[in-house]
Design a protein around this motif. Structure first.
Motif, PDB file in Angstrom:
ATOM      1  N   THR A   1       0.817  -1.211   0.000  1.00 18.99           N
ATOM      2  CA  THR A   1       0.000   0.000   0.000  1.00 18.99           C
ATOM      3  C   THR A   1       0.854   1.266   0.000  1.00 18.99           C
ATOM      4  O   THR A   1       0.349   2.339  -0.280  1.00 18.99           O
ATOM      5  CB  THR A   1      -0.935   0.024   1.214  1.00 18.99           C
ATOM      6  OG1 THR A   1      -0.169  -0.144   2.401  1.00 18.99           O
ATOM      7  CG2 THR A   1      -1.970  -1.083   1.117  1.00 18.99           C
ATOM      8  N   TYR A   2       2.153   1.136   0.299  1.00 18.51           N
ATOM      9  CA  TYR A   2       3.042   2.305   0.231  1.00 18.51           C
ATOM     10  C   TYR A   2       2.383   3.515   0.904  1.00 18.51           C
ATOM     11  O   TYR A   2       2.100   4.521   0.277  1.00 18.51           O
ATOM     12  CB  TYR A   2       3.347   2.673  -1.225  1.00 18.51           C
ATOM     13  CG  TYR A   2       3.917   1.552  -2.054  1.00 18.51           C
ATOM     14  CD1 TYR A   2       5.180   1.051  -1.807  1.00 18.51           C
ATOM     15  CD2 TYR A   2       3.188   1.002  -3.094  1.00 18.51           C
ATOM     16  CE1 TYR A   2       5.703   0.023  -2.571  1.00 18.51           C
ATOM     17  CE2 TYR A   2       3.701  -0.024  -3.872  1.00 18.51           C
ATOM     18  CZ  TYR A   2       4.957  -0.509  -3.603  1.00 18.51           C
ATOM     19  OH  TYR A   2       5.476  -1.514  -4.361  1.00 18.51           O
ATOM     20  N   THR A   3       2.103   3.377   2.199  1.00 13.62           N
ATOM     21  CA  THR A   3       1.410   4.454   2.896  1.00 13.62           C
ATOM     22  C   THR A   3       2.190   5.756   2.797  1.00 13.62           C
ATOM     23  O   THR A   3       3.419   5.759   2.664  1.00 13.62           O
ATOM     24  CB  THR A   3       1.222   4.092   4.377  1.00 13.62           C
ATOM     25  OG1 THR A   3       2.492   3.731   4.920  1.00 13.62           O
ATOM     26  CG2 THR A   3       0.260   2.939   4.523  1.00 13.62           C
ATOM     27  N   PRO A   4       1.511   6.910   2.858  1.00 16.40           N
ATOM     28  CA  PRO A   4       2.204   8.205   2.752  1.00 16.40           C
ATOM     29  C   PRO A   4       3.276   8.357   3.820  1.00 16.40           C
ATOM     30  O   PRO A   4       3.207   7.756   4.896  1.00 16.40           O
ATOM     31  CB  PRO A   4       1.068   9.218   2.950  1.00 16.40           C
ATOM     32  CG  PRO A   4      -0.175   8.478   2.572  1.00 16.40           C
ATOM     33  CD  PRO A   4       0.059   7.053   2.961  1.00 16.40           C
ATOM     34  N   VAL A   5       4.282   9.167   3.529  1.00 14.49           N
ATOM     35  CA  VAL A   5       5.362   9.426   4.483  1.00 14.49           C
ATOM     36  C   VAL A   5       4.778  10.088   5.730  1.00 14.49           C
ATOM     37  O   VAL A   5       3.977  11.029   5.641  1.00 14.49           O
ATOM     38  CB  VAL A   5       6.440  10.330   3.849  1.00 14.49           C
ATOM     39  CG1 VAL A   5       7.538  10.640   4.864  1.00 14.49           C
ATOM     40  CG2 VAL A   5       7.022   9.659   2.620  1.00 14.49           C
ATOM     41  N   GLU A   6       5.165   9.559   6.921  1.00 15.21           N
ATOM     42  CA  GLU A   6       4.680  10.097   8.194  1.00 15.21           C
ATOM     43  C   GLU A   6       5.841  10.738   8.952  1.00 15.21           C
ATOM     44  O   GLU A   6       6.903  10.124   9.107  1.00 15.21           O
ATOM     45  CB  GLU A   6       4.078   8.980   9.051  1.00 15.21           C
ATOM     46  CG  GLU A   6       2.901   8.269   8.414  1.00 15.21           C
ATOM     47  CD  GLU A   6       2.432   7.082   9.245  1.00 15.21           C
ATOM     48  OE1 GLU A   6       2.923   6.925  10.385  1.00 15.21           O
ATOM     49  OE2 GLU A   6       1.593   6.312   8.751  1.00 15.21           O
TER      50      GLU A   6
ATOM     51  N   GLU B   1      11.185  13.074  15.673  1.00 17.95           N
ATOM     52  CA  GLU B   1      11.488  11.889  16.474  1.00 17.95           C
ATOM     53  C   GLU B   1      11.758  10.690  15.570  1.00 17.95           C
ATOM     54  O   GLU B   1      12.710   9.950  15.753  1.00 17.95           O
ATOM     55  CB  GLU B   1      10.323  11.601  17.418  1.00 17.95           C
ATOM     56  CG  GLU B   1      10.617  10.507  18.427  1.00 17.95           C
ATOM     57  CD  GLU B   1       9.504  10.382  19.448  1.00 17.95           C
ATOM     58  OE1 GLU B   1       8.320  10.430  19.048  1.00 17.95           O
ATOM     59  OE2 GLU B   1       9.810  10.245  20.644  1.00 17.95           O
ATOM     60  N   TYR B   2      10.886  10.511  14.558  1.00 19.47           N
ATOM     61  CA  TYR B   2      11.144   9.486  13.539  1.00 19.47           C
ATOM     62  C   TYR B   2      10.326   9.799  12.303  1.00 19.47           C
ATOM     63  O   TYR B   2       9.324  10.528  12.354  1.00 19.47           O
ATOM     64  CB  TYR B   2      10.865   8.070  14.050  1.00 19.47           C
ATOM     65  CG  TYR B   2       9.431   7.740  14.357  1.00 19.47           C
ATOM     66  CD1 TYR B   2       8.579   7.227  13.380  1.00 19.47           C
ATOM     67  CD2 TYR B   2       8.919   7.918  15.653  1.00 19.47           C
ATOM     68  CE1 TYR B   2       7.264   6.908  13.659  1.00 19.47           C
ATOM     69  CE2 TYR B   2       7.602   7.602  15.943  1.00 19.47           C
ATOM     70  CZ  TYR B   2       6.776   7.101  14.947  1.00 19.47           C
ATOM     71  OH  TYR B   2       5.471   6.791  15.230  1.00 19.47           O
ATOM     72  N   ILE B   3      10.759   9.228  11.150  1.00 21.99           N
ATOM     73  CA  ILE B   3      10.050   9.338   9.874  1.00 21.99           C
ATOM     74  C   ILE B   3       9.747   7.935   9.388  1.00 21.99           C
ATOM     75  O   ILE B   3      10.634   7.085   9.323  1.00 21.99           O
ATOM     76  CB  ILE B   3      10.880  10.089   8.816  1.00 21.99           C
ATOM     77  CG1 ILE B   3      11.202  11.521   9.280  1.00 21.99           C
ATOM     78  CG2 ILE B   3      10.142  10.116   7.485  1.00 21.99           C
ATOM     79  CD1 ILE B   3      12.118  12.265   8.319  1.00 21.99           C
ATOM     80  N   ARG B   4       8.484   7.692   9.047  1.00 25.45           N
ATOM     81  CA  ARG B   4       8.092   6.413   8.475  1.00 25.45           C
ATOM     82  C   ARG B   4       7.849   6.644   6.982  1.00 25.45           C
ATOM     83  O   ARG B   4       6.935   7.379   6.600  1.00 25.45           O
ATOM     84  CB  ARG B   4       6.834   5.863   9.131  1.00 25.45           C
ATOM     85  CG  ARG B   4       6.449   4.448   8.637  1.00 25.45           C
ATOM     86  CD  ARG B   4       5.093   4.013   9.190  1.00 25.45           C
ATOM     87  NE  ARG B   4       5.083   4.049  10.630  1.00 25.45           N
ATOM     88  CZ  ARG B   4       5.496   3.043  11.416  1.00 25.45           C
ATOM     89  NH1 ARG B   4       5.963   1.943  10.859  1.00 25.45           N
ATOM     90  NH2 ARG B   4       5.454   3.155  12.724  1.00 25.45           N
ATOM     91  N   TYR B   5       8.686   6.006   6.131  1.00 23.97           N
ATOM     92  CA  TYR B   5       8.603   6.223   4.696  1.00 23.97           C
ATOM     93  C   TYR B   5       7.547   5.310   4.061  1.00 23.97           C
ATOM     94  O   TYR B   5       7.045   4.370   4.688  1.00 23.97           O
ATOM     95  CB  TYR B   5       9.979   6.012   4.045  1.00 23.97           C
ATOM     96  CG  TYR B   5      10.953   7.110   4.405  1.00 23.97           C
ATOM     97  CD1 TYR B   5      10.967   8.296   3.688  1.00 23.97           C
ATOM     98  CD2 TYR B   5      11.827   6.953   5.480  1.00 23.97           C
ATOM     99  CE1 TYR B   5      11.856   9.316   4.026  1.00 23.97           C
ATOM    100  CE2 TYR B   5      12.706   7.969   5.834  1.00 23.97           C
ATOM    101  CZ  TYR B   5      12.721   9.154   5.099  1.00 23.97           C
ATOM    102  OH  TYR B   5      13.572  10.167   5.440  1.00 23.97           O
ATOM    103  N   SER B   6       7.227   5.597   2.777  1.00 22.32           N
ATOM    104  CA  SER B   6       6.122   4.901   2.117  1.00 22.32           C
ATOM    105  C   SER B   6       6.380   3.407   1.945  1.00 22.32           C
ATOM    106  O   SER B   6       5.445   2.639   1.757  1.00 22.32           O
ATOM    107  CB  SER B   6       5.818   5.536   0.760  1.00 22.32           C
ATOM    108  OG  SER B   6       6.946   5.469  -0.081  1.00 22.32           O
ATOM    109  N   ASP B   7       7.641   2.987   2.001  1.00 20.12           N
ATOM    110  CA  ASP B   7       7.928   1.551   1.882  1.00 20.12           C
ATOM    111  C   ASP B   7       7.974   0.851   3.233  1.00 20.12           C
ATOM    112  O   ASP B   7       8.327  -0.325   3.319  1.00 20.12           O
ATOM    113  CB  ASP B   7       9.249   1.332   1.137  1.00 20.12           C
ATOM    114  CG  ASP B   7      10.457   1.902   1.883  1.00 20.12           C
ATOM    115  OD1 ASP B   7      10.274   2.513   2.963  1.00 20.12           O
ATOM    116  OD2 ASP B   7      11.587   1.727   1.380  1.00 20.12           O
ATOM    117  N   GLY B   8       7.630   1.579   4.319  1.00 19.42           N
ATOM    118  CA  GLY B   8       7.621   0.994   5.648  1.00 19.42           C
ATOM    119  C   GLY B   8       8.899   1.232   6.445  1.00 19.42           C
ATOM    120  O   GLY B   8       8.948   0.964   7.648  1.00 19.42           O
TER     121      GLY B   8
END
Length: 658
Positions: free
Chosen positions: A618-623, A633-640
Motif C-alpha cells: 500500500t506504500y502508505t504516505p510518508v509520516e 522523532e522518527y520518519i516512516r517512509y512509504s515503503d515501511g
C-alpha cells in the motif's frame, strides 16, 4: 536361338518394361501425391495446447498439439489427467488469414476466456459465464502469420471452447487446422532482468536480457546506475527442462532470494545471508516451457546470484541460456480493480479487469452490489511507458485519490474534493513495466475517476489498455507474522513470513528473542478461496485469538483459554484475494496457533501456503513524528522504512538510524 535374336528379344523386353513404367507413372499423376514431408507438415498444423489442473494456468499437466480450438467437453474434461471442473488451457501459435481484410473472431466459451491476435487483446472475459463472445475487429494481411494466444478456464458445469472467425470474404466458421501453426521452437536467449537501486524491487533503473544467472559481482554492482549495496533484481521468463523427471534447483545467493517455477514457490530465503540454497523438488516434462520468476536482493558486502539445476539424467550445472526464454511480449490487458462497499478499502464486493481508468458514474455506482456513495476501489498491475522520458500523471477524481508508480507515492489527495490533480514527475524507461497502484474513495454526490499521462513525446491522454497489465499471479508465499514479547501486541521483536499458521510451540516460544509465556503475534496478508461458497474458519488456539476476513470480525475470543474456535460463516468468491488479519496471545502454559477452513466443496484442512499472500504494497504516505520539543522523532517512509532521530540534552542531533 542365335545371338542376334537373343539381343533383339532382350531389347524388346526392356522397351516393354520402360513403357509399362511410364504408364504406371502416368496413372500415378492421376492420383494425389502426398510427400512424406508434406504429410508430416500437415499433421503438425494446429495450436500448442497447455493444460492445467486448476483455473489459474499454473501446474502444467498436459501439452499437446490441437488441430483447432473446437471443443465441447460438456461435463467431461480434456484428458483423464485433468479434473472435470476448475481446469485451464493456454493455446499458442500463429494464425494465417486467407484475405487482406478486417476480421472478427468469436469464442463460444464456458467459462472465462482471453484472446490475443498479433499482440492485441481482442476478447477479455475472464469470469464465470457461458456465451458467444465477439472480438474487437482487426485488420490482417492474407497469407501472413500472426501470433495468436488463447487463455481459457472452466469453473463448473459444462465446458466449451470454440474459436471462429469471419471477414467480408470469409464466412463465419471454426478457424481450420490448415490456417493454424504451433509456435516455432527456438533455442533460448535468457531471462528478462529488471534491476532496482534498493532492496525492495522498486525504483527500476535497468532492464536487460541476461543469458543465464551466473553472477558473482563481489563488492561491485551489476551496472553503473546501481550502487554496490542495497540493490535488487527480478528475473522473469520461461524455462524448458530437457527430461521428464523430478528437478531440484539451487541458488548460490548473497543475500536474499525467492524462486518460483510454474507458480510454485520453491525457494524462499528473503533474509540477509550467504549460502547455496536448495529448492523443493518439482516434476517437469521435457520440452515444455514453464514460467520462472526469481527475486533477489543484495544488502551489504559481496553480491552473488547463480542458478543451477539437476535431475536423475541432468548433472548439476548452471541452467544454460539454451533453456531460458524471456517472457512473451503481449499487449496490455488493463488493471485489476477491487471494489469495496465502504471508504476504507475493506469488505471486498467485486473484482474485475478494467481496461483503462476513465469512469464517470455520476450519482450512480460501479456495480449493483455497491452503494452509490461511500465506496472505494484499489487498482493494481503494471504500466509500460512508450518513451524514455519524464512523465507526469493526472487523476480526474471525485473524491479522494492516491497514486503510486514503481513504489513511489506521486499523488496523495485523500480528501473530499473534485477536480483534476497533477502528480510529481517521474523518469521512466520505454517498454519497461512499472508497478502501479491507485486507491480511490467516493464519499457523497458524484463519483468519477480518470487516469491520464503526458511526457515530452506523449500528448496528454487517458492511459490506453495497451499499456496497462494485470499483476503477476503466483502461488501464495504465506502471511507476514509480527511477534511481540508481551500479550498486548507491543514491543515488536521479530517480523517474518510464515508459510502457514500451523504452530504447536508447547512450552516453548516462536523465537529465542521471545519468552515462552506472555507473548503475542499478529499475522496479516490476503487469502484466496478455491470455491464460490460459504466458508467456516477454525482457530485451534491456546490462548486468545481474533480473526478478521474481508474486514469482518468472525472470531473474537480474547481471553485465556485453550480450544478450537469456530468462526461465523462468511461467503467468499473463488480466486479473489481477501484481507486476513489474525491476532493471538499466549499467557502461560502451552502455546499453539493453527488456522483451518472448510466449505461445501473444501474438506476441513489447514489453510495451505498456496492460498496465503503477503499484504498489498500500500506504500502508505510518508509520516513525520515529532517529540514534545518539536524536533523530528522518527520518519516512516512509504515503503515501511522507519528512521529514528536522537538528540543530546541541548537539542543537537546526535545520530539517526533505522
Amino acid at each position: 536361338m542365335s545371338f542376334l535374336k537373343k539381343v533383339s528379344l532382350s531389347c524388346f523386353t526392356v522397351v516393354l518394361i520402360f513403357i509399362f513404367c511410364e504408364i504406371l507413372r502416368t496413372n500415378d499423376l492421376l492420383q494425389p501425391v502426398v510427400s512424406p514431408n508434406l504429410a508430416g507438415a500437415a499433421a503438425s498444423n494446429g495450436l500448442k495446447g497447455e493444460y492445467y489442473n486448476n483455473m489459474d494456468l499454473t501446474g502444467l499437466t498436459l501439452t499437446r498439439t490441437d488441430s483447432n480450438v473446437d471443443f465441447s467437453w460438456g461435463l467431461g474434461s480434456p484428458n483423464s489427467s485433468i479434473g472435470e471442473d476448475s481446469f485451464s488451457v493456454r493455446w499458442t501459435g500463429t494464425v494465417k488469414p486467407k484475405y487482406s481484410q478486417t476480421y472478427t473472431f468469436y469464442m463460444v466459451a464456458d467459462d472465462g476466456v482471453r484472446l490475443w491476435v498479433n499482440g492485441q487483446l481482442l476478447i477479455d472475459k475472464w469470469v464465470t459465464q457461458a456465451s458467444e463472445l465477439t472480438s474487437l475487429p482487426i485488420t490482417l494481411t492474407a497469407e501472413k502469420n500472426y501470433d495468436i494466444r488463447i487463455e481459457y478456464f472452466e469453473n463448473g458445469g459444462g465446458a466449451t471452447a470454440i474459436l471462429q472467425w469471419a471477414s467480408p470474404s470469409q464466412s463465419k466458421q471454426v478457424v481450420p487446422q490448415s490456417q493454424l501453426n504451433p509456435p516455432v521452437e527456438v533455442s533460448g536467449i535468457g531471462l528478462k532482468g529488471e534491476y532496482y537501486d534498493n532492496i525492495n524491487l522498486s525504483g527500476l533503473k535497468l532492464t536487460r536480457t541476461d543469458i543465464n544467472l551466473n553472477f558473482n559481482w563481489g563488492l561491485s554492482s551489476p551496472a553503473p546506475s546501481l550502487g554496490a549495496d542495497t540493490f535488487s533484481v527480478r528475473w522473469t521468463g520461461t524455462i524448458k527442462p530437457k527430461y521428464s523427471e523430478t528437478y531440484t534447483y539451487y541458488m548460490i545467493a548473497d543475500d536474499g532470494v525467492r524462486l518460483w517455477i510454474d507458480g510454485q514457490l520453491l525457494i524462499d530465503t528473503w533474509v540477509t545471508q550467504a549460502s547455496e540454497l536448495k529448492s523443493l523438488p518439482i516434476t517437469l516434462m521435457a520440452g515444455q516451457n514453464y514460467d520462472i520468476r526469481i527475486e533477489y536482493f543484495e544488502n551489504g558486502g559481496a553480491a552473488t546470484a547463480i542458478l543451477q539445476w539437476s535431475s536423475p539424467s541432468q548433472t548439476k550445472q548452471i541452467v544454460p541460456q539454451t533453456q531460458l526464454y524471456p517472457p512473451a511480449e503481449i499487449s496490455g490487458t488493463g488493471l485489476k480493480g477491487e471494489y469495496y462497499d465502504n471508504m476504507d478499502l475493506t469488505g471486498l464486493k467485486l473484482t474485475r479487469t478494467d481496461a483503462d481508468l476513465n469512469y464517470n458514474w455520476g450519482a450512480g455506482s460501479p456495480d449493483d452490489s455497491i452503494g452509490t456513495d461511500t465506496f472505494s476501489i484499489r487498482w493494481t498491475g503494471t504500466l509500460k511507458p512508450k518513451y524514455s522520458e519524464i512523465y507526469t500523471f493526472y487523476l480526474n477524481a471525485d473524491d479522494g485519490v492516491r497514486l503510486w508508480i514503481d513504489g513511489k507515492l506521486l499523488l496523495n489527495r485523500w480528501e473530499n474534493q473534485s477536480g483534476q490533480f497533477e502528480s510529481s514527475p517521474i523518469s521512466l524507461i520505454a517498454d519497461q513495466q512499472y508497478d502501479i497502484q491507485i486507491e480511490y474513495f467516493e464519499n457523497l454526490g458524484d463519483a468519477a475517476i480518470g487516469l491520464l499521462w503526458t511526457s515530452p513525446s506523449q500528448t496528454k491522454q487517458f492511459i490506453p489498455q495497451s499499456q496497462l497489465y494485470l499483476p503477476a499471479k503466483l502461488a501464495g508465499v504465506g502471511l507476514i507474522g509480527e511477534y511481540y514479547d508481551n500479550i498486548d501486541l507491543t514491543d515488536l521483536k521479530l517480523t517474518r513470513t510464515d508459510p502457514a499458521i500451523h504452530f504447536g510451540w508447547g512450552l516453548g516460544s516462536p523465537d529465542a528473542s521471545i519468552d515462552g509465556d506472555t507473548f503475542s503475534a499478529r499475522w496479516t496478508g490476503t487469502i484466496r478461496p478455491m470455491y464460490n461458497e460459504t466458508y467456516t474458519f477454525y482457530f485451534n488456539s491456546d490462548d486468545g485469538a481474533r480473526l478478521w476476513v474481508n474486514g469482518q470480525l468472525i472470531i473474537d475470543q480474547w481471553v485465556t483459554q485453550a480450544s478450537e474456535l469456530t468462526s461465523l460463516p462468511i461467503s467468499l468468491i473463488a480466486d479473489q484475494n481477501y484481507d486476513i488479519r489474525i491476532e493471538y496471545f499466549e499467557n502461560s502454559g502451552g502455546a499453539n496457533a493453527i488456522l483451518s477452513w472448510s466449505s461445501a466443496s473444501q474438506i476441513k484442512q489447514i489453510v495451505p501456503q498456496s492460498k496465503l499472500f503477503l499484504p498489498y504494497k500500500t506504500y502508505t504516505p510518508v509520516e513525520y513524528h515529532y517529540n514534545a520539543g518539536g524536533r523530528i522523532e522518527y520518519i516512516r517512509y512509504s515503503d515501511g522504512t522507519v528512521v529514528h532521530y536522537y538528540y543530546d540534552a541541548n537539542g543537537n542531533l546526535i545520530r539517526k538510524n533505522l
